[in-house]
Design a protein around this motif. Structure first.
Motif, PDB file in Angstrom:
ATOM      1  N   ASP A  30      48.696  58.738  42.611  1.00 10.86           N
ATOM      2  CA  ASP A  30      50.322  58.946  42.600  1.00 10.86           C
ATOM      3  C   ASP A  30      50.605  58.671  41.018  1.00 10.86           C
ATOM      4  O   ASP A  30      51.455  60.146  40.139  1.00 10.86           O
ATOM      5  N   ALA A  31      50.103  58.252  39.883  1.00  8.95           N
ATOM      6  CA  ALA A  31      49.777  58.494  38.966  1.00  8.95           C
ATOM      7  C   ALA A  31      49.611  59.819  38.652  1.00  8.95           C
ATOM      8  O   ALA A  31      50.801  60.489  37.559  1.00  8.95           O
ATOM      9  N   LEU A  32      48.788  60.477  38.774  1.00  8.01           N
ATOM     10  CA  LEU A  32      47.808  62.081  38.646  1.00  8.01           C
ATOM     11  C   LEU A  32      49.485  62.625  39.045  1.00  8.01           C
ATOM     12  O   LEU A  32      49.394  63.541  38.267  1.00  8.01           O
ATOM     13  N   GLU A  33      50.067  62.422  40.236  1.00  5.12           N
ATOM     14  CA  GLU A  33      50.905  63.509  41.045  1.00  5.12           C
ATOM     15  C   GLU A  33      52.195  62.908  39.981  1.00  5.12           C
ATOM     16  O   GLU A  33      52.393  64.128  39.653  1.00  5.12           O
ATOM     17  N   ARG A  34      52.725  62.377  39.363  1.00  2.87           N
ATOM     18  CA  ARG A  34      53.731  62.288  38.579  1.00  2.87           C
ATOM     19  C   ARG A  34      53.331  62.929  37.130  1.00  2.87           C
ATOM     20  O   ARG A  34      54.202  63.564  36.546  1.00  2.87           O
ATOM     21  N   LEU A  35      52.427  62.505  36.656  1.00  6.83           N
ATOM     22  CA  LEU A  35      51.688  62.936  35.321  1.00  6.83           C
ATOM     23  C   LEU A  35      51.584  64.974  35.948  1.00  6.83           C
ATOM     24  O   LEU A  35      52.232  65.406  34.909  1.00  6.83           O
ATOM     25  N   ALA A  36      51.051  65.542  36.533  1.00  7.05           N
ATOM     26  CA  ALA A  36      50.936  66.750  36.858  1.00  7.05           C
ATOM     27  C   ALA A  36      52.299  67.174  37.113  1.00  7.05           C
ATOM     28  O   ALA A  36      52.565  68.380  36.671  1.00  7.05           O
ATOM     29  N   LEU A  37      53.548  66.850  37.844  1.00  7.52           N
ATOM     30  CA  LEU A  37      54.445  67.056  37.624  1.00  7.52           C
ATOM     31  C   LEU A  37      55.880  67.190  36.904  1.00  7.52           C
ATOM     32  O   LEU A  37      56.263  68.290  36.208  1.00  7.52           O
ATOM     33  N   ARG A  38      55.325  66.280  35.714  1.00  5.19           N
ATOM     34  CA  ARG A  38      55.503  65.988  34.309  1.00  5.19           C
ATOM     35  C   ARG A  38      55.181  66.964  33.370  1.00  5.19           C
ATOM     36  O   ARG A  38      56.065  67.877  32.446  1.00  5.19           O
ATOM     37  N   LEU A  39      54.104  67.478  33.615  1.00  9.01           N
ATOM     38  CA  LEU A  39      53.187  69.072  33.178  1.00  9.01           C
ATOM     39  C   LEU A  39      53.608  69.781  33.604  1.00  9.01           C
ATOM     40  O   LEU A  39      53.247  71.752  33.020  1.00  9.01           O
ATOM     41  N   GLY A  40      54.181  70.249  35.166  1.00  9.73           N
ATOM     42  CA  GLY A  40      55.123  71.800  35.510  1.00  9.73           C
ATOM     43  C   GLY A  40      53.954  72.365  36.050  1.00  9.73           C
ATOM     44  O   GLY A  40      53.781  73.458  36.294  1.00  9.73           O
ATOM     45  N   VAL A  41      52.996  71.211  36.262  1.00  6.66           N
ATOM     46  CA  VAL A  41      51.685  71.981  37.456  1.00  6.66           C
ATOM     47  C   VAL A  41      51.736  71.287  39.080  1.00  6.66           C
ATOM     48  O   VAL A  41      51.959  69.849  39.224  1.00  6.66           O
ATOM     49  N   ARG A  42      51.031  71.863  39.487  1.00  3.75           N
ATOM     50  CA  ARG A  42      50.806  71.946  40.909  1.00  3.75           C
ATOM     51  C   ARG A  42      50.244  70.049  40.853  1.00  3.75           C
ATOM     52  O   ARG A  42      48.769  70.104  40.531  1.00  3.75           O
ATOM     53  N   PRO A  43      50.339  69.317  41.965  1.00  2.09           N
ATOM     54  CA  PRO A  43      49.554  67.831  41.995  1.00  2.09           C
ATOM     55  C   PRO A  43      48.333  67.876  43.229  1.00  2.09           C
ATOM     56  O   PRO A  43      47.956  69.213  43.503  1.00  2.09           O
ATOM     57  N   LEU A  44      46.891  67.424  42.344  1.00  2.00           N
ATOM     58  CA  LEU A  44      46.128  67.876  43.093  1.00  2.00           C
ATOM     59  C   LEU A  44      46.559  66.923  44.323  1.00  2.00           C
ATOM     60  O   LEU A  44      45.315  68.084  45.111  1.00  2.00           O
ATOM     61  N   ILE A  45      47.191  66.212  44.822  1.00  2.00           N
ATOM     62  CA  ILE A  45      47.094  66.346  46.194  1.00  2.00           C
ATOM     63  C   ILE A  45      47.986  67.857  46.682  1.00  2.00           C
ATOM     64  O   ILE A  45      47.415  67.729  48.589  1.00  2.00           O
ATOM     65  N   GLU A  46      48.329  68.286  46.450  1.00  2.00           N
ATOM     66  CA  GLU A  46      48.724  69.693  47.414  1.00  2.00           C
ATOM     67  C   GLU A  46      47.508  70.678  47.510  1.00  2.00           C
ATOM     68  O   GLU A  46      47.674  71.875  48.358  1.00  2.00           O
ATOM     69  N   PHE A  47      46.513  70.224  46.701  1.00  2.00           N
ATOM     70  CA  PHE A  47      45.118  71.515  47.518  1.00  2.00           C
ATOM     71  C   PHE A  47      44.362  70.258  48.847  1.00  2.00           C
ATOM     72  O   PHE A  47      43.088  71.209  48.841  1.00  2.00           O
ATOM     73  N   PHE A  48      44.961  69.517  48.472  1.00  2.00           N
ATOM     74  CA  PHE A  48      44.514  68.520  50.144  1.00  2.00           C
ATOM     75  C   PHE A  48      44.358  69.578  51.770  1.00  2.00           C
ATOM     76  O   PHE A  48      45.513  70.295  51.404  1.00  2.00           O
ATOM     77  N   SER A  49      43.405  69.693  52.665  1.00  3.81           N
ATOM     78  CA  SER A  49      43.457  70.283  53.781  1.00  3.81           C
ATOM     79  C   SER A  49      42.598  69.577  54.390  1.00  3.81           C
ATOM     80  O   SER A  49      41.511  69.080  53.534  1.00  3.81           O
ATOM     81  N   ALA A  50      42.969  68.587  55.689  1.00  8.78           N
ATOM     82  CA  ALA A  50      41.953  68.466  56.977  1.00  8.78           C
ATOM     83  C   ALA A  50      40.851  69.260  57.322  1.00  8.78           C
ATOM     84  O   ALA A  50      41.875  70.212  58.474  1.00  8.78           O
ATOM     85  N   ASP A  51      39.950  69.261  57.270  1.00  7.52           N
ATOM     86  CA  ASP A  51      38.997  70.286  58.049  1.00  7.52           C
ATOM     87  C   ASP A  51      38.375  69.628  58.980  1.00  7.52           C
ATOM     88  O   ASP A  51      38.250  68.373  59.126  1.00  7.52           O
ATOM     89  N   GLU A  52      37.793  70.090  60.012  1.00  5.63           N
ATOM     90  CA  GLU A  52      37.226  69.962  60.504  1.00  5.63           C
ATOM     91  C   GLU A  52      35.462  68.632  60.903  1.00  5.63           C
ATOM     92  O   GLU A  52      36.083  67.142  60.599  1.00  5.63           O
ATOM     93  N   ASN A  53      35.232  69.376  59.377  1.00  2.91           N
ATOM     94  CA  ASN A  53      33.745  68.080  59.252  1.00  2.91           C
ATOM     95  C   ASN A  53      34.231  66.736  58.014  1.00  2.91           C
ATOM     96  O   ASN A  53      33.763  65.796  58.411  1.00  2.91           O
ATOM     97  N   SER A  54      35.963  67.403  57.560  1.00  2.02           N
ATOM     98  CA  SER A  54      35.861  65.831  56.352  1.00  2.02           C
ATOM     99  C   SER A  54      36.321  64.821  58.111  1.00  2.02           C
ATOM    100  O   SER A  54      36.501  63.509  57.834  1.00  2.02           O
ATOM    101  N   MET A  55      37.704  65.613  59.260  1.00  2.00           N
ATOM    102  CA  MET A  55      37.552  64.879  59.707  1.00  2.00           C
ATOM    103  C   MET A  55      37.197  64.060  61.009  1.00  2.00           C
ATOM    104  O   MET A  55      37.204  63.259  61.162  1.00  2.00           O
TER     105      MET A  55
END
Length: 136
Positions: A30-55
């Motif tokens: 959450d704190a990293l997301e807020r920091l990324a938004l303040r910096l004007g970059v895409r938050p890390l969580i936006e790179f999340f994707s559920a694939d068959e292996n991780s699920m």
């Protein structure tokens, strides 16, 4: 259960180690997301994707619903350069002021450094990536 955010690289074996202990990143997402938004970059969580292996791992760990496997969309893949833009911005901000994320600042910087190493190799090999989450 402790969550961990880890990198999944496209394909079976990219030919290099992709492991990063992303527990501090997960705890401070959450704190990293807020920091990324303040910096004007895409938050890390936006790179999340559920694939068959991780699920499958989540279900084995008791944190997922087996019925979701049947409705799982195809995984989303992202360019390593896009991920590096976020990670490098976060690293610069945290190196300038590591205390802004509290006592785990140094550990977060260490994990982000490892992410950057993996994504540089991913970029060099022309592969794509996404984040996944594990609960253990």
């Amino acid at each position: 259960m402790a969550a961990s955010m880890y990198i999944v690289v496209e394909g079976e074996d990219p030919g290099y180690d992709t492991f990063v202990n992303g527990r501090s990143l997960a705890r401070n997402e959450d704190a990293l997301e807020r920091l990324a938004l303040r910096l004007g970059v895409r938050p890390l969580i936006e790179f999340f994707s559920a694939d068959e292996n991780s699920m499958s791992l989540l279900i084995e760990e008791g944190a997922g619903n087996p019925d979701l496997m049947k409705r799982l969309p195809p995984p989303q893949w992202y360019s390593a350069g896009d991920g590096l833009a976020t990670i490098e911005a976060l690293l610069q901000a945290l190196r300038d002021e590591p205390q802004q994320l509290g006592t785990e600042g140094a550990q977060i910087v260490s994990e982000l450094d490892e992410y950057a190493q993996v994504l540089r190799k991913t970029e060099q090999t022309g592969l794509r990536w996404h984040l996944a989450v594990s609960w253990r």
